[in-house]
Design a protein around this motif. Structure first.
Motif, PDB file in Angstrom:
ATOM      1  N   LEU A   1      23.329 -74.957  64.006  1.00 25.32           N
ATOM      2  CA  LEU A   1      22.106 -75.650  64.405  1.00 25.32           C
ATOM      3  C   LEU A   1      21.739 -76.800  63.479  1.00 25.32           C
ATOM      4  O   LEU A   1      21.016 -77.717  63.876  1.00 25.32           O
ATOM      5  N   THR A   2      22.208 -76.751  62.215  1.00 28.66           N
ATOM      6  CA  THR A   2      21.780 -77.757  61.236  1.00 28.66           C
ATOM      7  C   THR A   2      22.804 -77.902  60.122  1.00 28.66           C
ATOM      8  O   THR A   2      23.581 -76.974  59.846  1.00 28.66           O
ATOM      9  N   ASN A   3      22.770 -79.064  59.485  1.00 31.73           N
ATOM     10  CA  ASN A   3      23.583 -79.301  58.290  1.00 31.73           C
ATOM     11  C   ASN A   3      22.763 -79.137  57.020  1.00 31.73           C
ATOM     12  O   ASN A   3      23.293 -79.248  55.910  1.00 31.73           O
ATOM     13  N   LYS A   4      21.481 -78.898  57.167  1.00 28.89           N
ATOM     14  CA  LYS A   4      20.599 -78.775  56.013  1.00 28.89           C
ATOM     15  C   LYS A   4      20.909 -77.482  55.259  1.00 28.89           C
ATOM     16  O   LYS A   4      21.005 -76.412  55.852  1.00 28.89           O
ATOM     17  N   PRO A   5      21.038 -77.550  53.942  1.00 29.25           N
ATOM     18  CA  PRO A   5      21.302 -76.335  53.160  1.00 29.25           C
ATOM     19  C   PRO A   5      20.143 -75.340  53.270  1.00 29.25           C
ATOM     20  O   PRO A   5      19.004 -75.707  53.562  1.00 29.25           O
ATOM     21  N   SER A   6      20.435 -74.085  53.004  1.00 25.29           N
ATOM     22  CA  SER A   6      19.409 -73.040  52.962  1.00 25.29           C
ATOM     23  C   SER A   6      18.398 -73.358  51.866  1.00 25.29           C
ATOM     24  O   SER A   6      18.774 -73.934  50.832  1.00 25.29           O
ATOM     25  N   PRO A   7      17.107 -73.021  52.048  1.00 24.58           N
ATOM     26  CA  PRO A   7      16.531 -72.236  53.134  1.00 24.58           C
ATOM     27  C   PRO A   7      16.139 -73.077  54.356  1.00 24.58           C
ATOM     28  O   PRO A   7      15.695 -74.209  54.217  1.00 24.58           O
ATOM     29  N   ASN A   8      16.303 -72.487  55.528  1.00 29.93           N
ATOM     30  CA  ASN A   8      15.967 -73.131  56.789  1.00 29.93           C
ATOM     31  C   ASN A   8      14.934 -72.315  57.565  1.00 29.93           C
ATOM     32  O   ASN A   8      15.016 -72.164  58.781  1.00 29.93           O
ATOM     33  N   TYR A   9      13.946 -71.818  56.838  1.00 33.06           N
ATOM     34  CA  TYR A   9      12.959 -70.928  57.452  1.00 33.06           C
ATOM     35  C   TYR A   9      12.153 -71.658  58.536  1.00 33.06           C
ATOM     36  O   TYR A   9      11.811 -71.075  59.562  1.00 33.06           O
ATOM     37  N   LYS A  10      11.872 -72.933  58.320  1.00 35.40           N
ATOM     38  CA  LYS A  10      11.105 -73.676  59.320  1.00 35.40           C
ATOM     39  C   LYS A  10      11.847 -73.705  60.648  1.00 35.40           C
ATOM     40  O   LYS A  10      11.262 -73.436  61.710  1.00 35.40           O
ATOM     41  N   LEU A  11      13.125 -74.026  60.619  1.00 34.61           N
ATOM     42  CA  LEU A  11      13.914 -74.087  61.849  1.00 34.61           C
ATOM     43  C   LEU A  11      14.028 -72.714  62.501  1.00 34.61           C
ATOM     44  O   LEU A  11      13.952 -72.589  63.727  1.00 34.61           O
ATOM     45  N   VAL A  12      14.195 -71.688  61.689  1.00 37.45           N
ATOM     46  CA  VAL A  12      14.240 -70.324  62.231  1.00 37.45           C
ATOM     47  C   VAL A  12      12.948 -70.012  62.988  1.00 37.45           C
ATOM     48  O   VAL A  12      12.962 -69.503  64.111  1.00 37.45           O
ATOM     49  N   LEU A  13      11.818 -70.320  62.366  1.00 37.33           N
ATOM     50  CA  LEU A  13      10.525 -70.047  62.997  1.00 37.33           C
ATOM     51  C   LEU A  13      10.349 -70.860  64.268  1.00 37.33           C
ATOM     52  O   LEU A  13       9.822 -70.349  65.270  1.00 37.33           O
ATOM     53  N   GLN A  14      10.793 -72.101  64.270  1.00 41.61           N
ATOM     54  CA  GLN A  14      10.678 -72.929  65.461  1.00 41.61           C
ATOM     55  C   GLN A  14      11.507 -72.368  66.609  1.00 41.61           C
ATOM     56  O   GLN A  14      11.047 -72.301  67.754  1.00 41.61           O
ATOM     57  N   GLU A  15      12.741 -71.973  66.315  1.00 40.60           N
ATOM     58  CA  GLU A  15      13.601 -71.398  67.340  1.00 40.60           C
ATOM     59  C   GLU A  15      13.028 -70.087  67.868  1.00 40.60           C
ATOM     60  O   GLU A  15      13.040 -69.815  69.075  1.00 40.60           O
ATOM     61  N   ALA A  16      12.514 -69.269  66.953  1.00 36.79           N
ATOM     62  CA  ALA A  16      11.954 -67.976  67.353  1.00 36.79           C
ATOM     63  C   ALA A  16      10.700 -68.163  68.204  1.00 36.79           C
ATOM     64  O   ALA A  16      10.474 -67.425  69.174  1.00 36.79           O
ATOM     65  N   GLN A  17       9.863 -69.130  67.846  1.00 35.73           N
ATOM     66  CA  GLN A  17       8.660 -69.386  68.626  1.00 35.73           C
ATOM     67  C   GLN A  17       9.010 -69.787  70.055  1.00 35.73           C
ATOM     68  O   GLN A  17       8.411 -69.296  71.024  1.00 35.73           O
ATOM     69  N   LYS A  18       9.981 -70.657  70.199  1.00 37.44           N
ATOM     70  CA  LYS A  18      10.409 -71.077  71.541  1.00 37.44           C
ATOM     71  C   LYS A  18      10.894 -69.879  72.356  1.00 37.44           C
ATOM     72  O   LYS A  18      10.572 -69.752  73.544  1.00 37.44           O
ATOM     73  N   THR A  19      11.656 -69.009  71.724  1.00 35.61           N
ATOM     74  CA  THR A  19      12.179 -67.827  72.418  1.00 35.61           C
ATOM     75  C   THR A  19      11.052 -66.905  72.845  1.00 35.61           C
ATOM     76  O   THR A  19      11.028 -66.413  73.981  1.00 35.61           O
ATOM     77  N   ALA A  20      10.097 -66.658  71.945  1.00 37.34           N
ATOM     78  CA  ALA A  20       8.989 -65.757  72.259  1.00 37.34           C
ATOM     79  C   ALA A  20       8.144 -66.302  73.403  1.00 37.34           C
ATOM     80  O   ALA A  20       7.773 -65.566  74.329  1.00 37.34           O
ATOM     81  N   ILE A  21       7.840 -67.585  73.357  1.00 33.88           N
ATOM     82  CA  ILE A  21       7.026 -68.187  74.417  1.00 33.88           C
ATOM     83  C   ILE A  21       7.785 -68.181  75.740  1.00 33.88           C
ATOM     84  O   ILE A  21       7.214 -67.898  76.804  1.00 33.88           O
ATOM     85  N   LYS A  22       9.066 -68.476  75.693  1.00 33.66           N
ATOM     86  CA  LYS A  22       9.890 -68.461  76.908  1.00 33.66           C
ATOM     87  C   LYS A  22       9.864 -67.091  77.570  1.00 33.66           C
ATOM     88  O   LYS A  22       9.767 -66.976  78.806  1.00 33.66           O
ATOM     89  N   HIS A  23       9.925 -66.033  76.755  1.00 34.69           N
ATOM     90  CA  HIS A  23       9.933 -64.669  77.282  1.00 34.69           C
ATOM     91  C   HIS A  23       8.519 -64.134  77.514  1.00 34.69           C
ATOM     92  O   HIS A  23       8.362 -63.056  78.107  1.00 34.69           O
ATOM     93  N   GLY A  24       7.509 -64.855  77.011  1.00 29.48           N
ATOM     94  CA  GLY A  24       6.137 -64.394  77.151  1.00 29.48           C
ATOM     95  C   GLY A  24       5.853 -63.134  76.362  1.00 29.48           C
ATOM     96  O   GLY A  24       5.102 -62.264  76.791  1.00 29.48           O
ATOM     97  N   LYS A  25       6.423 -63.060  75.134  1.00 28.21           N
ATOM     98  CA  LYS A  25       6.300 -61.860  74.301  1.00 28.21           C
ATOM     99  C   LYS A  25       5.822 -62.235  72.898  1.00 28.21           C
ATOM    100  O   LYS A  25       6.070 -63.339  72.418  1.00 28.21           O
ATOM    101  N   PRO A  26       5.152 -61.310  72.215  1.00 25.91           N
ATOM    102  CA  PRO A  26       4.818 -61.538  70.803  1.00 25.91           C
ATOM    103  C   PRO A  26       6.081 -61.542  69.954  1.00 25.91           C
ATOM    104  O   PRO A  26       7.148 -61.077  70.382  1.00 25.91           O
ATOM    105  N   LEU A  27       5.950 -62.057  68.745  1.00 22.70           N
ATOM    106  CA  LEU A  27       7.081 -62.207  67.842  1.00 22.70           C
ATOM    107  C   LEU A  27       6.858 -61.393  66.581  1.00 22.70           C
ATOM    108  O   LEU A  27       5.821 -61.522  65.931  1.00 22.70           O
TER     109      LEU A  27
END
Length: 236
Positions: free
Chosen positions: A65-91
């Protein structure tokens, strides 16, 4: 059908990561589980691949997903938020040094159902002796209360409600920070939500297992803050 989306960001610490994943996968709550590997070493990567075959969770390698070195917590949270909203579920976020119980997520979900104003609901962390430990060692009285707190909730084991996820876009998170539990806790309250710490929902926390350098904060605080400043680590 899943009731909740669960994520675990991983950066090495294979011993605790394996325990975290096994515990989550043995939950009695129907869930979609995503493990994000943030440029871990060979041993952890191999462990994650084997665990994925055994348990069937979704394994995402951040280098895809990215070439940016760790930590990539922001990107993880962004991806997870999209998934949760898509499924209509809490995270739910469970870090890789935390071991949950089979009923942990069901208990967190019950709190959200009874408290529609909830933004974040955190399970309290304990050590192997059952005592409250970092980051909740400021709680001195042992009880089973669910308390409305103005303090920041750690993402050790925390549920983010769907209404809050829909109200605050994680794209707005700062590029200058590495960790976002403080920011997101404050943002929830700013938007009119309440944050709850569930003292009766205990999870085992083995602090900083994926960031052993941070143990210096306790053994040599001066050196810790010098290294934090020089290496721009742990930006909260």
């Amino acid at each position: 059908m899943s009731e909740i989306i669960i994520i675990t960001p991983v950066k090495d610490s294979p011993a605790t990561t394996e325990k975290t994943i096994e515990a989550v996968c043995q939950s009695d709550c129907a869930a979609e589980y995503f493990v994000y590997d943030d440029f871990s070493g060979k041993e952890t990567k191999e462990l994650l691949i084997d665990a994925q075959k055994k348990w069937g969770f979704h394994l995402i390698h951040m280098e895809d997903l990215t070439n940016k070195p760790s930590p990539n917590y922001k990107l993880v949270l962004q991806e997870a938020q999209k998934t949760a909203i898509k499924h209509g579920k809490p995270l739910a976020i469970v870090e890789s040094d935390v071991i949950v119980h089979p009923n942990t997520f069901r208990q967190l979900l019950e709190i959200v159902k009874t408290k529609p104003d909830a933004g974040l609901v955190g399970a309290i962390t304990v050590d192997q002796d059952g005592k409250y430990n970092f980051p909740y060692n400021f709680e001195k009285s042992k009880n089973t209360q669910v308390i409305d707190t103005s303090r920041s909730l750690s993402f050790c084991c925390t549920l983010l409600s769907l209404p809050f996820l829909e109200a605050f876009n994680f794209e707005e998170l700062s590029q200058k920070k590495d960790w976002f539990d403080v920011t997101i806790s404050h943002q929830a309250r700013k938007l009119g939500f309440r944050n709850y710490l569930a003292k009766g929902i205990e999870v085992l926390h083995l602090p900083h297992s994926s960031r052993p350098w941070k143990q210096l904060k306790y053994s040599n605080p001066l050196l810790y803050y010098i290294k934090k400043l020089i290496h721009q680590r742990d930006r909260i």
